[in-house]
Design a protein around this motif. Structure first.
Motif, short mmCIF file in Angstrom:
data_model
loop_
_atom_site.label_atom_id
_atom_site.label_comp_id
_atom_site.label_asym_id
_atom_site.label_seq_id
_atom_site.Cartn_x
_atom_site.Cartn_y
_atom_site.Cartn_z
N PHE A 11 39.97 1.82 42.90
CA PHE A 11 40.93 1.61 43.99
C PHE A 11 40.78 0.20 44.52
O PHE A 11 39.65 -0.29 44.71
CB PHE A 11 40.68 2.62 45.12
CG PHE A 11 41.80 2.72 46.10
CD1 PHE A 11 42.87 3.58 45.88
CD2 PHE A 11 41.81 1.96 47.26
CE1 PHE A 11 43.92 3.69 46.78
CE2 PHE A 11 42.86 2.04 48.18
CZ PHE A 11 43.92 2.91 47.93
N LEU A 12 41.91 -0.49 44.73
CA LEU A 12 41.91 -1.85 45.26
C LEU A 12 42.31 -1.83 46.72
O LEU A 12 43.29 -1.17 47.10
CB LEU A 12 42.90 -2.74 44.48
CG LEU A 12 42.84 -2.74 42.96
CD1 LEU A 12 43.88 -3.72 42.40
CD2 LEU A 12 41.46 -3.08 42.47
N VAL A 13 41.56 -2.55 47.54
CA VAL A 13 41.91 -2.76 48.94
C VAL A 13 42.23 -4.24 49.09
O VAL A 13 41.34 -5.09 48.92
CB VAL A 13 40.77 -2.34 49.89
CG1 VAL A 13 41.20 -2.53 51.35
CG2 VAL A 13 40.36 -0.89 49.63
N LEU A 14 43.48 -4.55 49.39
CA LEU A 14 43.97 -5.93 49.36
C LEU A 14 44.22 -6.45 50.76
O LEU A 14 44.78 -5.74 51.62
CB LEU A 14 45.26 -6.02 48.54
CG LEU A 14 45.18 -5.46 47.12
CD1 LEU A 14 46.54 -5.53 46.45
CD2 LEU A 14 44.13 -6.20 46.30
N ASP A 15 43.82 -7.70 50.98
CA ASP A 15 44.02 -8.36 52.27
C ASP A 15 44.63 -9.74 52.01
O ASP A 15 44.47 -10.31 50.93
CB ASP A 15 42.68 -8.50 53.00
CG ASP A 15 42.82 -9.21 54.34
OD1 ASP A 15 43.68 -8.79 55.14
OD2 ASP A 15 42.07 -10.19 54.58
N GLY A 16 45.33 -10.27 53.00
CA GLY A 16 45.91 -11.60 52.86
C GLY A 16 47.39 -11.59 53.21
O GLY A 16 47.99 -10.53 53.42
N PRO A 17 48.00 -12.78 53.26
CA PRO A 17 49.42 -12.87 53.60
C PRO A 17 50.28 -12.09 52.60
O PRO A 17 50.15 -12.25 51.39
CB PRO A 17 49.71 -14.38 53.52
CG PRO A 17 48.37 -15.04 53.66
CD PRO A 17 47.39 -14.11 53.04
N GLU A 18 51.18 -11.27 53.13
CA GLU A 18 51.98 -10.40 52.27
C GLU A 18 52.88 -11.20 51.33
O GLU A 18 53.28 -10.72 50.27
CB GLU A 18 52.81 -9.45 53.12
CG GLU A 18 53.47 -8.34 52.32
CD GLU A 18 54.05 -7.25 53.19
OE1 GLU A 18 54.52 -6.24 52.63
OE2 GLU A 18 54.04 -7.41 54.43
N THR A 19 53.19 -12.43 51.71
CA THR A 19 54.06 -13.26 50.86
C THR A 19 53.40 -13.57 49.51
O THR A 19 54.09 -13.97 48.56
CB THR A 19 54.38 -14.59 51.57
OG1 THR A 19 53.15 -15.20 52.00
CG2 THR A 19 55.28 -14.34 52.78
N PHE A 20 52.08 -13.40 49.41
CA PHE A 20 51.37 -13.67 48.16
C PHE A 20 51.20 -12.42 47.29
O PHE A 20 50.62 -12.51 46.21
CB PHE A 20 49.99 -14.28 48.44
CG PHE A 20 50.04 -15.69 48.96
CD1 PHE A 20 50.14 -16.77 48.10
CD2 PHE A 20 50.00 -15.93 50.33
CE1 PHE A 20 50.18 -18.05 48.58
CE2 PHE A 20 50.04 -17.23 50.82
CZ PHE A 20 50.14 -18.29 49.95
N LYS A 21 51.71 -11.29 47.77
CA LYS A 21 51.48 -10.04 47.02
C LYS A 21 52.18 -10.06 45.67
O LYS A 21 51.60 -9.66 44.65
CB LYS A 21 51.95 -8.85 47.86
CG LYS A 21 51.52 -7.51 47.26
CD LYS A 21 51.50 -6.38 48.28
CE LYS A 21 52.88 -5.98 48.70
NZ LYS A 21 52.86 -4.70 49.47
#
Length: 362
Positions: free
Chosen positions: A285-295
């Motif tokens: 499972f991946l837990v991702l953080d950061g600006p959504e524009t980079f998704k």
């Protein structure tokens, strides 16, 4: 040994045109194989060669020629990443060991060096080298066609590492062009056997296959490390909506905390998606953080959209679980971290994952 034509060719304008064209094409083909091997190899020519060599002489007492050889190449994070990406393609083909893919990748790089050297030294061109080039490039084309069918014409195929990004279809046309040049060489470039060619063949083969192992040693510490830091609570994952669709605090899971903008996170995510594709039974499972524009960019580069993930918008809670650096990849058993992939993607070996899943709880 290759046979010599009994009747010498007439030395007219066409004769010399074929000779010159043949030499140019052979050198270009050889240089392409050399550059391809170099860009995948995980090493870089040392821009500070002489100064580093002199420093080695001072500190070790080695002779200057030996010191120059020792410092001729240098490994950088960028070049190491190129080798990682190349060897992981063999995981995608179903090989179930990071160590095995490391060996195979270096043998493939050695094969490219071998073909380049055989061209350069005119080793069994007609009997072996030309046919071998056509066979190897044909296999590459088939592989790239499979990639296009599975993933589309996106991303970098890795033919020239990260130095020259090339989409799969472009790489296919490049390989078709190299095959065409090889076929042309079979007809226009004469073969000149020479004495002791078989001994040169053995020496060049030894040099070609051993060089990738000598300049970039295989990392054997692919097992995760026992987690000894303070316990981590994953309750914060369930404080907000959306939350993970299953309880990651129950059973065994590999949980990876990643930033959308972190290069090492992208490398780890790329490897995890390969493992997930080949071993869907391994729970990750991946837990991702950061600006959504980079998704979108993150998933375009990693192809990890099929790995279960959560885009987590709560940075403080994210850092409390991940720690100060990412990627943080935990091997969690009933909410308790048992292992951590301290060296990120170097310690994500499906062989150890499957062994860990089969180990019964005490």
């Amino acid at each position: 040994m290759d046979s010599v034509s009994p009747a010498p060719a007439k030395k007219n304008f066409l004769f010399y045109l074929k000779r010159i064209t043949g030499v140019i094409l052979l050198l270009a083909l050889s240089a392409t194989f050399f550059y391809s091997a170099y860009t995948k190899s995980g090493i870089e020519l040392n821009p500070l060669l002489l100064s580093d060599a002199h420093q080695t002489v001072k500190t070790t007492g080695h002779w200057l020629p030996v010191a120059i050889f020792e410092n001729f190449f240098v490994e950088t994070p960028q070049t190491a990443n190129a080798l990682d990406s190349f060897q992981w393609t063999f995981l995608d083909l179903g090989i179930n060991s990071i160590l095995a893919t490391s060996i195979i990748a270096r043998l493939m790089i050695g094969l490219e060096l071998l073909l380049g050297l055989f061209l350069l030294f005119h080793i069994y061109l007609k009997k072996f080298t030309y046919p071998a080039i056509i066979a190897v490039l044909s296999v590459f084309i088939i592989y790239l066609l499979v990639v296009v069918l599975k993933q589309g014409n996106t991303g970098n195929c890795g033919c020239f590492g990260d130095k020259l990004a090339m989409k799969p279809l472009t790489a296919i046309w490049k390989n078709v062009g190299m095959i065409a040049i090889t076929i042309l060489l079979m007809y226009i470039y004469p073969v000149h056997p020479y004495k002791y060619q078989e001994y040169f063949c053995l020496l060049i083969a030894l040099a070609g296959f051993s060089t990738p192992f000598l300049v970039n040693h295989i990392y054997t510490g692919t097992a995760p490390e026992v987690y000894k830091d303070k316990p981590i609570s994953f309750d914060a994952l369930y404080k907000y909506t959306p939350a993970p669709p299953e309880d990651l605090r129950t059973g065994k899971h590999i949980i990876a905390f990643m930033s959308l903008t972190c290069p090492h996170c992208k490398k780890a995510a790329y490897l995890l998606q390969i493992i997930h594709h080949q071993h869907p039974d391994i729970p990750m499972f991946l837990v991702l953080d950061g600006p959504e524009t980079f998704k979108k960019q993150f998933f375009d580069e990693t192809h990890a959209e099929n790995v279960p993930y959560l885009y987590y918008r709560h940075t403080n809670d994210f850092m409390a679980m991940s720690g100060p650096g990412v990627p943080s990849i935990y091997w969690v058993n009933n909410g308790k971290v048992e292992y951590k992939s301290v060296y990120a993607y170097y310690q994500l070996d499906p062989k150890f994952m499957e062994e860990w899943l089969k180990t019964p709880n005490p």
